[in-house]
Structures are given as C-alpha cells and as structure tokens.
Design a protein around this motif. Structure first.
Motif, PDB file in Angstrom:
ATOM      1  N   SER A  24       0.880  -1.125   0.056  1.00 56.68           N
ATOM      2  CA  SER A  24      -0.074   0.037  -0.028  1.00 56.68           C
ATOM      3  C   SER A  24       1.078   1.272   0.023  1.00 56.68           C
ATOM      4  CB  SER A  24      -0.915  -0.084   1.101  1.00 56.68           C
ATOM      5  OG  SER A  24      -0.013   0.167   2.329  1.00 56.68           O
ATOM      6  N   PRO A  25       0.269   2.411  -0.635  1.00 54.90           N
ATOM      7  CA  PRO A  25       1.221   3.651  -0.731  1.00 54.90           C
ATOM      8  C   PRO A  25       1.283   4.141   0.725  1.00 54.90           C
ATOM      9  CG  PRO A  25      -1.041   3.974  -1.485  1.00 54.90           C
ATOM     10  CD  PRO A  25      -0.958   2.552  -1.145  1.00 54.90           C
ATOM     11  N   ASP A  26       0.689   3.789   1.495  1.00 54.22           N
ATOM     12  CA  ASP A  26       0.882   4.495   3.154  1.00 54.22           C
ATOM     13  C   ASP A  26       2.151   3.413   3.982  1.00 54.22           C
ATOM     14  OD1 ASP A  26      -1.129   5.656   2.282  1.00 54.22           O
ATOM     15  OD2 ASP A  26      -2.708   4.959   3.766  1.00 54.22           O
ATOM     16  N   GLY A  27       1.888   2.226   3.815  1.00 51.35           N
ATOM     17  CA  GLY A  27       2.757   1.100   4.349  1.00 51.35           C
ATOM     18  C   GLY A  27       4.218   1.293   4.064  1.00 51.35           C
ATOM     19  N   PRO A  28       4.951   0.313   4.648  1.00 49.13           N
ATOM     20  CA  PRO A  28       6.325   0.151   4.270  1.00 49.13           C
ATOM     21  C   PRO A  28       6.595  -0.451   2.945  1.00 49.13           C
ATOM     22  CG  PRO A  28       5.640  -1.630   6.076  1.00 49.13           C
ATOM     23  CD  PRO A  28       4.538  -0.446   5.778  1.00 49.13           C
ATOM     24  N   HIS A  29       7.744  -0.085   2.369  1.00 53.94           N
ATOM     25  CA  HIS A  29       8.043  -0.391   0.841  1.00 53.94           C
ATOM     26  C   HIS A  29       9.178  -1.451   1.016  1.00 53.94           C
ATOM     27  CE1 HIS A  29       5.115   2.331  -0.743  1.00 53.94           C
ATOM     28  NE2 HIS A  29       5.510   3.346   0.052  1.00 53.94           N
ATOM     29  N   PRO A  30       9.179  -2.467   0.160  1.00 55.17           N
ATOM     30  CA  PRO A  30      10.368  -3.247   0.117  1.00 55.17           C
ATOM     31  C   PRO A  30      11.472  -2.444  -0.551  1.00 55.17           C
ATOM     32  CG  PRO A  30       8.786  -3.779  -1.565  1.00 55.17           C
ATOM     33  CD  PRO A  30       8.100  -2.888  -0.787  1.00 55.17           C
ATOM     34  N   GLU A  31      12.687  -2.873   0.122  1.00 55.27           N
ATOM     35  CA  GLU A  31      14.057  -2.273  -0.236  1.00 55.27           C
ATOM     36  C   GLU A  31      14.413  -3.008  -1.430  1.00 55.27           C
ATOM     37  OE1 GLU A  31      18.470  -1.739   1.742  1.00 55.27           O
ATOM     38  OE2 GLU A  31      16.614  -2.026   3.054  1.00 55.27           O
ATOM     39  N   PRO A  32      14.787  -2.473  -2.299  1.00 54.79           N
ATOM     40  CA  PRO A  32      15.375  -3.084  -3.766  1.00 54.79           C
ATOM     41  C   PRO A  32      16.693  -3.875  -3.480  1.00 54.79           C
ATOM     42  CG  PRO A  32      15.486  -0.718  -3.925  1.00 54.79           C
ATOM     43  CD  PRO A  32      14.732  -0.678  -2.786  1.00 54.79           C
ATOM     44  N   LEU A  33      16.797  -4.785  -4.215  1.00 56.40           N
ATOM     45  CA  LEU A  33      18.237  -5.403  -3.980  1.00 56.40           C
ATOM     46  C   LEU A  33      18.911  -5.269  -5.395  1.00 56.40           C
ATOM     47  CD1 LEU A  33      17.130  -8.865  -2.614  1.00 56.40           C
ATOM     48  CD2 LEU A  33      18.440  -7.329  -1.661  1.00 56.40           C
ATOM     49  N   ARG A  34      19.996  -5.197  -5.256  1.00 60.13           N
ATOM     50  CA  ARG A  34      20.976  -5.050  -6.618  1.00 60.13           C
ATOM     51  C   ARG A  34      20.667  -6.272  -7.430  1.00 60.13           C
ATOM     52  NH1 ARG A  34      26.920  -5.226  -5.155  1.00 60.13           N
ATOM     53  NH2 ARG A  34      26.201  -2.977  -4.473  1.00 60.13           N
ATOM     54  N   PHE A  35      20.493  -5.827  -8.857  1.00 59.71           N
ATOM     55  CA  PHE A  35      20.004  -6.921  -9.817  1.00 59.71           C
ATOM     56  C   PHE A  35      18.633  -7.303  -9.895  1.00 59.71           C
ATOM     57  CE2 PHE A  35      24.750  -7.930  -9.203  1.00 59.71           C
ATOM     58  CZ  PHE A  35      25.167  -7.169 -10.446  1.00 59.71           C
ATOM     59  N   PHE A  36      17.848  -7.149  -8.747  1.00 61.77           N
ATOM     60  CA  PHE A  36      16.707  -7.797  -8.681  1.00 61.77           C
ATOM     61  C   PHE A  36      15.530  -7.073  -8.269  1.00 61.77           C
ATOM     62  CE2 PHE A  36      19.444 -11.030  -7.370  1.00 61.77           C
ATOM     63  CZ  PHE A  36      18.807 -12.219  -8.028  1.00 61.77           C
ATOM     64  N   GLY A  37      15.892  -5.325  -8.107  1.00 62.83           N
ATOM     65  CA  GLY A  37      14.838  -4.488  -7.601  1.00 62.83           C
ATOM     66  C   GLY A  37      13.991  -5.003  -6.538  1.00 62.83           C
ATOM     67  N   THR A  38      12.553  -4.955  -6.621  1.00 66.53           N
ATOM     68  CA  THR A  38      11.700  -5.452  -5.806  1.00 66.53           C
ATOM     69  C   THR A  38      11.087  -6.918  -6.171  1.00 66.53           C
ATOM     70  OG1 THR A  38       9.943  -4.111  -6.226  1.00 66.53           O
ATOM     71  CG2 THR A  38      11.251  -3.164  -4.611  1.00 66.53           C
ATOM     72  N   THR A  39      11.646  -7.206  -7.456  1.00 63.96           N
ATOM     73  CA  THR A  39      10.916  -8.482  -7.883  1.00 63.96           C
ATOM     74  C   THR A  39      11.267  -9.879  -6.788  1.00 63.96           C
ATOM     75  OG1 THR A  39      13.154  -9.251  -8.852  1.00 63.96           O
ATOM     76  CG2 THR A  39      11.355  -8.063 -10.243  1.00 63.96           C
ATOM     77  N   TRP A  40      12.113  -9.643  -5.875  1.00 65.49           N
ATOM     78  CA  TRP A  40      12.112 -10.770  -4.747  1.00 65.49           C
ATOM     79  C   TRP A  40      11.082 -11.002  -3.873  1.00 65.49           C
ATOM     80  CZ3 TRP A  40      11.788  -9.369   0.219  1.00 65.49           C
ATOM     81  CH2 TRP A  40      12.101  -7.821   0.368  1.00 65.49           C
ATOM     82  N   LEU A  41      10.297  -9.846  -3.776  1.00 68.50           N
ATOM     83  CA  LEU A  41       9.082  -9.822  -2.879  1.00 68.50           C
ATOM     84  C   LEU A  41       8.062 -10.859  -3.227  1.00 68.50           C
ATOM     85  CD1 LEU A  41       7.623  -8.574  -0.448  1.00 68.50           C
ATOM     86  CD2 LEU A  41       6.526  -7.071  -1.947  1.00 68.50           C
ATOM     87  N   ASN A  42       7.551 -10.966  -4.636  1.00 70.60           N
ATOM     88  CA  ASN A  42       6.904 -11.764  -5.177  1.00 70.60           C
ATOM     89  C   ASN A  42       7.262 -12.815  -6.152  1.00 70.60           C
ATOM     90  OD1 ASN A  42       4.626 -10.600  -3.706  1.00 70.60           O
ATOM     91  ND2 ASN A  42       4.528  -9.275  -5.380  1.00 70.60           N
ATOM     92  N   HIS A  43       8.340 -12.722  -6.107  1.00 64.52           N
ATOM     93  CA  HIS A  43       9.147 -13.826  -7.263  1.00 64.52           C
ATOM     94  C   HIS A  43       8.689 -13.451  -8.578  1.00 64.52           C
ATOM     95  CE1 HIS A  43      11.029 -16.534  -4.116  1.00 64.52           C
ATOM     96  NE2 HIS A  43      11.382 -15.268  -3.827  1.00 64.52           N
ATOM     97  N   ASP A  44       8.406 -12.413  -9.071  1.00 62.70           N
ATOM     98  CA  ASP A  44       7.780 -11.883 -10.276  1.00 62.70           C
ATOM     99  C   ASP A  44       8.849 -11.288 -11.290  1.00 62.70           C
ATOM    100  OD1 ASP A  44       7.852  -9.753  -8.886  1.00 62.70           O
ATOM    101  OD2 ASP A  44       5.729  -9.072  -9.276  1.00 62.70           O
ATOM    102  N   SER A  45       8.258 -11.107 -12.578  1.00 64.68           N
ATOM    103  CA  SER A  45       8.972 -10.186 -13.569  1.00 64.68           C
ATOM    104  C   SER A  45      10.448 -10.918 -13.973  1.00 64.68           C
ATOM    105  CB  SER A  45       8.949  -8.895 -13.071  1.00 64.68           C
ATOM    106  OG  SER A  45       7.797  -8.160 -12.829  1.00 64.68           O
TER     107      SER A  45
END
Length: 177
Positions: A24-45
C-alpha cells in the motif's frame, strides 16, 4: 485479480496487507536488491531468470578473476623474486578471499556494522574472489540478501498493520461515561 480487467493477477502470493499492485502507498515499501529490484518480494518479473543470470555472472567473474591472478603470479615467477614472496602472495590472497567470503556470506543474513565495513574495505577488495563465490553460492538458493530483506519487510509490515488497526475508528464518537 486485476481491478481493471477482472483477470487473475500474474503475481504470486502477496504478503498480508499488500494490495494487488504491491504494498500500500501508506505502508512500508520493500527495499530493492541489486540486480533484482523488488522482484524478490513476489518472485515475479523474471526473478528466476535474474537469479540464473546473477549466478552465472558471478561465477564467470570469479573464474576470470582467478585467471588474472594466475597471470600476476606467473609475472612474479618470471621476475624471479623468490619463493618466499610468491608463497606470501598466495597465502595473502587465500586468507583475504576466505575472510571476504565469510564477511559477504554473513552480510546476507544480518546488517554489517558500517564502521567494521569501512575498516575491512581493503581486505575485502583483495579477497574479491571470495566475495564473488559467496554471491554465486547464495544466488543458487535465493536472491543474495533476500532472506534478510524479507524478514525486515514482513516485520515492518506487521508493525504497520498493528499500528493502523489500533487507530481505527473515529475518536470523536467515543462513548463517554
């Protein structure tokens, strides 16, 4: 499901409290990883393809680095500087690589101390082969640092959800006795 089209979302399971489009735009956001961005969160893209590419790239870089070190060692042999210096160089790279491997491996499960990180910068740059190998081995099972970032994100998400549910309701309508 996608709100616009009514089609199932291509993303996998989401952490509790996350909207279909991510956190959600209000809550915490996942920190991006090098080479992965935030794709690690849902294992997508293309997460799996990225992991394969990172593993292959780090292994190729480690092999290329070992070849460069071999050329440097041959240069020392041609210069005939003596067996002691050659042995000293081999021991130095082996010890620094082992220490860099351990430091990098530990950095995937806990945040490193910035002061210690700064003091070890020279040693870690000498033992770069160890860091590359640690990166390779970790990328075989997960995105390097994913476990740490996932734990931090889920903890922040739980705390945020706990804070927001506690504040629900209109305080002006509170019954006064």
């Amino acid at each position: 499901m996608s709100a616009e089209t009514g089609t199932p979302s291509p993303k996998g399971p989401r952490p509790q409290g996350a909207s279909p489009d991510g956190p959600s735009p209000d809550g915490p956001h996942p920190e991006p990883l090098r080479f992965f961005g935030t794709t690690w969160l849902n294992h997508d893209s293309g997460y799996t393809a990225r992991r394969v590419a990172v593993a292959a790239g780090s292994l190729a870089a480690a092999v290329a680095s070992c070849l460069v070190l071999r050329l440097a060692y041959q240069g020392l042999q041609i210069a005939a500087i003596g067996g002691f210096v050659s042995l000293l160089m081999i021991v130095m790279f082996a010890v620094c690589s082992a220490m860099a491997f351990r430091h990098t491996w530990d950095g995937f499960t806990s945040r490193p101390d910035p002061d210690r990180q700064a003091s070890l910068r020279g040693l870690l740059s000498i033992g770069f082969v160890g860091s590359l190998l640690a990166y390779f081995l970790r990328s075989l099972t997960e995105a390097p640092g994913e476990k740490l970032h996932r734990a931090e994100y889920e903890s922040a998400r739980r705390q945020y959800d706990k804070r927001t549910t506690r504040r629900s309701g209109n305080p002006s309508r509170k019954r006064r006795a």
